[in-house]
Write a protein that holds these residues in place. Structure first.
Motif, short mmCIF file in Angstrom:
data_model
loop_
_atom_site.label_atom_id
_atom_site.label_comp_id
_atom_site.label_asym_id
_atom_site.label_seq_id
_atom_site.Cartn_x
_atom_site.Cartn_y
_atom_site.Cartn_z
N GLU A 132 -0.03 -7.04 17.18
CA GLU A 132 0.32 -6.35 15.91
C GLU A 132 -0.25 -7.12 14.72
O GLU A 132 0.07 -8.29 14.49
CB GLU A 132 1.84 -6.24 15.75
N SER A 178 8.85 0.33 4.44
CA SER A 178 9.58 -0.53 5.37
C SER A 178 8.69 -0.90 6.55
O SER A 178 8.01 -0.04 7.12
CB SER A 178 10.81 0.25 5.86
N GLY A 179 8.65 -2.18 6.86
CA GLY A 179 7.86 -2.65 7.98
C GLY A 179 6.41 -2.96 7.64
O GLY A 179 5.62 -3.33 8.51
N LYS A 200 6.29 -7.06 3.86
CA LYS A 200 6.72 -7.74 2.62
C LYS A 200 7.44 -9.06 2.91
O LYS A 200 7.14 -10.10 2.32
CB LYS A 200 7.64 -6.82 1.79
N HIS A 253 12.83 -2.57 -2.83
CA HIS A 253 12.66 -1.13 -2.65
C HIS A 253 13.33 -0.38 -3.78
O HIS A 253 13.49 0.83 -3.71
CB HIS A 253 13.39 -0.67 -1.37
#
Ligand SMILES: Nc1ncnc2c1ncn2[C@@H]1O[C@H](COP(=O)(O)OP(=O)(O)OP(=O)(O)O)[C@@H](O)[C@H]1O
Ligand SMILES: [Mg+2]
Length: 285
Positions: free
Chosen positions: A26, A48-49, A52, A222
């Motif tokens: 990944e 998200s994911g 960060k 966020h």
């Protein structure tokens, strides 16, 4: 140990060069360059994911890069040179971290009372007696909107999620750090406490330091309301790199592309807090 990069007029506080992070197959970040100048207020955003927290952990030396490097200003040295974090041993990293504070995404409070958590860094200081430390801790807990007498002796497990988040922010602010990293500092808070933390981030960032140096704030968030209030430089991560880096107003003005799509979906604090809850809100409360 000391990188050759010269300090500019406004010194660079942090610098990522060709940064990559992979976990097995990944690829989280690839070939990422980022400079953060001393005194900047910068928000790192993205889905998200997207990486960060991984980026934040690379910047503070908790993750080793798969490629590239992170340079940081070493305030413990007279000329505050930029230092490649990968060249430092644990003691060297600890020296650099003396001028940093981190609010971790999941708070990372250790077992012990709220007071112990908040006092930990000041207790390292040889010249501070416990009465001064207690005063500083009480002030920080009050600043994040906690009922000090109610929470100060509570154990980590006795705190609600929102209380724990606010304790984590208070703990980060107690030592009066030069650089503050916040990972989702308002997540899980109701609109009123969220607004209070936003204001605290702003006022802490702009509060003059005794040594005259500028404070630097790096915020992963966020929270659209946080961006709206703080008007930070916005860095958006997308597909393992930076897809936008610029002022908040320019970020909002984009009418297409990943930043635009992201802004449409970005969660905010849905209810607006009452005006009187915002003592000196920085931008258009
Ligand atoms: N220690 C780890 N080992 C393996 N994979 C990891 C590790 N830490 C993070 N990842 C992976 O890296 C990617 C980015 O994670 P990261 O936590 O940085 O996301 P994020 O942008 O902070 O998301 P969120 O907004 O949900 O907090 C995810 O796919 C995650 O599974
Ligand atoms: Mg995260």
């Amino acid at each position: 140990m000391v990188a050759s990069k010269p300090n500019a007029r406004v010194p660079i506080e942090l610098c990522a060069e060709g940064l990559a992070k992979r976990f097995g197959s990944e690829v989280v970040l690839e070939n990422l360059d980022l400079e953060v100048a001393s005194g900047e207020l910068i928000a790192i955003v993205g889905a998200s994911g997207c990486g960060k927290t991984v980026l934040l952990h690379l910047l503070i030396g908790l993750h080793q890069p798969s490629a590239g490097r992170v340079l940081a200003r070493h305030h413990g040295w007279p000329e505050a040179p930029l230092v490649d974090l990968s060249t430092l041993d644990e003691t060297g990293l600890e020296d650099i971290r003396l001028s940093w504070s981190v609010v971790f995404q999941h708070n990372a409070l250790f077992a012990g009372s709220v007071y112990d958590n908040c006092a930990i860094w000041l207790r390292e200081h040889p010249h501070l007696d416990e009465a001064i430390i207690r005063t500083r801790v009480r002030e920080a807990l009050a600043d994040v909107g906690l009922d000090v007498d109610e929470v100060i002796e509570k154990e980590r497990g006795q705190l609600s999620g929102g209380m724990a988040k606010r304790v984590a922010v208070a703990r980060a602010l107690v030592p009066d750090p030069m650089v503050i990293f916040y990972d989702e500092p308002t997540t899980g808070l109701d609109p009123m406490f969220g607004a209070q933390i936003q204001e605290l981030i702003w006022s802490t960032h702009h509060r003059p330091r005794q040594d005259g140096q500028l404070r630097t704030s790096v915020i992963v968030s966020h929270d659209r309301e946080l961006l709206r209030r703080l008007h930070p430089r916005v860095v958006m991560l997308h597909e393992a790199g930076i897809c936008f880096d610029g002022p908040y107003d320019a970020f909002c003005a984009l009418e297409e592309g990943p930043p635009h799509d992201y802004m449409l979906q970005m969660p905010g604090l849905h209810a607006r807090p009452p005006r009187e809850a915002l003592r000196a809100a920085p931008h258009g409360a």
